[in-house]
Write a protein that holds these residues in place. Structure first.
Motif, PDB file in Angstrom:
ATOM      1  N   ALA A  99       0.848  -1.201   0.000  1.00 53.86           N
ATOM      2  CA  ALA A  99       0.000   0.000   0.000  1.00 53.86           C
ATOM      3  C   ALA A  99       0.880   1.246   0.000  1.00 53.86           C
ATOM      4  N   GLY A 100       0.566   2.179  -0.864  1.00 48.48           N
ATOM      5  CA  GLY A 100       1.252   3.459  -0.841  1.00 48.48           C
ATOM      6  C   GLY A 100       0.773   4.291   0.329  1.00 48.48           C
ATOM      7  N   PRO A 101       1.487   5.356   0.660  1.00 53.65           N
ATOM      8  CA  PRO A 101       1.086   6.187   1.808  1.00 53.65           C
ATOM      9  C   PRO A 101      -0.172   6.989   1.511  1.00 53.65           C
ATOM     10  N   PHE A 102      -1.052   7.073   2.507  1.00 52.92           N
ATOM     11  CA  PHE A 102      -2.214   7.939   2.371  1.00 52.92           C
ATOM     12  C   PHE A 102      -1.938   9.328   2.940  1.00 52.92           C
ATOM     13  N   ARG A 103      -0.815   9.469   3.651  1.00 56.34           N
ATOM     14  CA  ARG A 103      -0.428  10.769   4.183  1.00 56.34           C
ATOM     15  C   ARG A 103       1.086  10.840   4.251  1.00 56.34           C
ATOM     16  N   LYS A 104       1.627  12.000   3.874  1.00 59.54           N
ATOM     17  CA  LYS A 104       3.061  12.245   3.989  1.00 59.54           C
ATOM     18  C   LYS A 104       3.265  13.532   4.773  1.00 59.54           C
ATOM     19  N   GLY A 105       4.288  13.565   5.601  1.00 60.08           N
ATOM     20  CA  GLY A 105       4.553  14.779   6.359  1.00 60.08           C
ATOM     21  C   GLY A 105       5.960  14.769   6.912  1.00 60.08           C
ATOM     22  N   LYS A 106       6.359  15.898   7.441  1.00 59.97           N
ATOM     23  CA  LYS A 106       7.646  16.009   8.111  1.00 59.97           C
ATOM     24  C   LYS A 106       7.465  15.688   9.578  1.00 59.97           C
ATOM     25  N   SER A 107       8.374  14.900  10.108  1.00 61.74           N
ATOM     26  CA  SER A 107       8.300  14.585  11.520  1.00 61.74           C
ATOM     27  C   SER A 107       8.942  15.704  12.324  1.00 61.74           C
ATOM     28  N   SER A 108       8.637  15.736  13.613  1.00 61.16           N
ATOM     29  CA  SER A 108       9.212  16.766  14.465  1.00 61.16           C
ATOM     30  C   SER A 108      10.701  16.524  14.627  1.00 61.16           C
ATOM     31  N   THR A 109      11.461  17.578  14.553  1.00 57.96           N
ATOM     32  CA  THR A 109      12.911  17.480  14.686  1.00 57.96           C
ATOM     33  C   THR A 109      13.423  18.594  15.576  1.00 57.96           C
ATOM     34  N   LEU A 110      14.587  18.390  16.134  1.00 59.16           N
ATOM     35  CA  LEU A 110      15.287  19.426  16.880  1.00 59.16           C
ATOM     36  C   LEU A 110      16.552  19.759  16.106  1.00 59.16           C
ATOM     37  N   PRO A 111      16.678  20.968  15.586  1.00 56.99           N
ATOM     38  CA  PRO A 111      17.786  21.298  14.679  1.00 56.99           C
ATOM     39  C   PRO A 111      19.163  21.032  15.263  1.00 56.99           C
ATOM     40  N   GLU A 112      19.293  21.107  16.581  1.00 51.48           N
ATOM     41  CA  GLU A 112      20.631  20.954  17.150  1.00 51.48           C
ATOM     42  C   GLU A 112      21.153  19.525  17.078  1.00 51.48           C
ATOM     43  N   TYR A 113      20.245  18.541  16.876  1.00 51.99           N
ATOM     44  CA  TYR A 113      20.772  17.174  16.829  1.00 51.99           C
ATOM     45  C   TYR A 113      20.315  16.380  15.627  1.00 51.99           C
ATOM     46  N   SER A 114      19.274  16.823  14.953  1.00 48.54           N
ATOM     47  CA  SER A 114      18.628  15.941  13.991  1.00 48.54           C
ATOM     48  C   SER A 114      18.492  16.589  12.623  1.00 48.54           C
ATOM     49  N   ALA A 115      18.809  15.805  11.609  1.00 49.31           N
ATOM     50  CA  ALA A 115      18.547  16.250  10.242  1.00 49.31           C
ATOM     51  C   ALA A 115      17.048  16.158   9.964  1.00 49.31           C
ATOM     52  N   GLU A 116      16.636  16.633   8.803  1.00 51.70           N
ATOM     53  CA  GLU A 116      15.221  16.605   8.457  1.00 51.70           C
ATOM     54  C   GLU A 116      14.716  15.166   8.373  1.00 51.70           C
ATOM     55  N   ARG A 117      13.525  14.931   8.899  1.00 54.72           N
ATOM     56  CA  ARG A 117      12.935  13.606   8.908  1.00 54.72           C
ATOM     57  C   ARG A 117      11.560  13.656   8.239  1.00 54.72           C
ATOM     58  N   PHE A 118      11.116  12.514   7.765  1.00 51.87           N
ATOM     59  CA  PHE A 118       9.833  12.431   7.086  1.00 51.87           C
ATOM     60  C   PHE A 118       9.052  11.236   7.609  1.00 51.87           C
ATOM     61  N   GLU A 119       7.730  11.351   7.596  1.00 54.82           N
ATOM     62  CA  GLU A 119       6.864  10.265   8.020  1.00 54.82           C
ATOM     63  C   GLU A 119       5.804   9.995   6.964  1.00 54.82           C
TER      64      GLU A 119
END
Length: 285
Positions: A99-119
């Motif tokens: 099944a393909g995704p029914f929703r795409k979004g950016k996950s919550s991140t903290l710039p000081e430790y984490s690169a951009e994330r997606f869900e």
């Protein structure tokens, strides 16, 4: 879970309250809800162990890989659900889930430790599988949840489309509801100085609502219940986008839109339970 962490009932409850097993860096966790909170969002539980509301229901399982948030974080070591593997691309994940995704979004991140994330959220049977990706869309975590009540209703509704009594003679009833589009009131409020509104987004909403009415009319003439439901999705997503820009959909506006969309759908002959919110599956306002 029994293999992962052998806990007696008292220890299990204590760990469930904080949601982690084997320490904070084990790569596995679960989320629990009180019975009342679970029942408010999901359908009835399949089994009960305790006779009162002290029971806790598992609502989410989490399997995580390496994460830059904590230097000591380690990957979940056992097999992942659906034969998934940390590092799988988003295309491979969709193929394995069927099944393909029914929703795409950016996950919550903290710039000081984490690169951009997606869900990406996938509907698989009666579950929702959420895949979390790094910036290169490589799998780094998997979350399993029960599909909520609105999603299960939508699934059952698709199977019932042939049963709806869509009648071409209802076109006039649908058209009559065009006069209920709430944008004239929004313009009046803006003219009185209400800073919630702006003309560009009112006009965009007005256009989208007129397209919605036109689409339902066309689908009614074709007795196409599935096209009517697709029109509901389209208008809700369009209002989501407008509200993301302006934030102008507050309680009154939400009620106006909900009443209009519901009335247009019912006017076509589409059968809905009295207590159903037709916008709930996609609405973010």
């Amino acid at each position: 879970m029994a293999d992962h962490e052998k806990l007696d009932p008292i220890d299990f409850r204590a760990n469930a309250e904080i949601g982690f097993f084997g320490g904070f860096d084990s790569g596995f966790s679960l989320q629990v809800e009180s019975l009342s909170a679970y029942s408010a969002e999901f359908e009835e539980v399949r089994s009960r162990r305790l006779p009162d509301d002290e029971e806790r229901i598992v609502s989410r399982l989490s399997f995580t890989g390496l994460d830059a948030m904590r230097a000591v974080q380690r990957s979940y070591m056992s097999a992942l659900p659906f034969d998934l593997t940390f590092g799988d691309s988003s295309e491979v994940v969709a193929e394995k889930l069927g099944a393909g995704p029914f929703r795409k979004g950016k996950s919550s991140t903290l710039p000081e430790y984490s690169a951009e994330r997606f869900e990406h959220s996938h509907a698989v049977g009666d579950m929702v599988v959420i895949a979390k990706y790094d910036a290169d869309l490589r799998l780094m975590a998997v979350y399993l949840m029960q599909a909520d009540r609105a999603m299960l209703k939508a699934k059952r509704r698709k199977a019932s489309f042939p049963k709806h009594k869509i009648a071409p003679g209802s076109i006039d009833k649908v058209e009559a509801l065009r006069d209920k589009i709430p944008t004239p009131r929004w313009r009046e409020s803006m003219a009185r100085g209400d800073g919630l509104f702006n003309e560009a987004d009112i006009a965009a909403a007005e256009t989208a609502l007129n397209v919605f009415v036109d689409t339902v009319k066309a689908a009614t003439s074709q007795r196409d219940a599935q096209a009517i439901w697709a029109a509901v999705k389209d208008i809700v997503l369009a209002i989501n986008e407008i509200n993301d820009r302006s934030g102008m959909i507050e309680t009154l506006e939400r009620d106006e839109l909900g009443v209009l969309i519901d009335a247009v759908v019912r006017a076509s002959g589409f059968i809905l339970p009295d207590d159903e919110d037709v916008t709930a599956q996609w609405r973010e306002w």
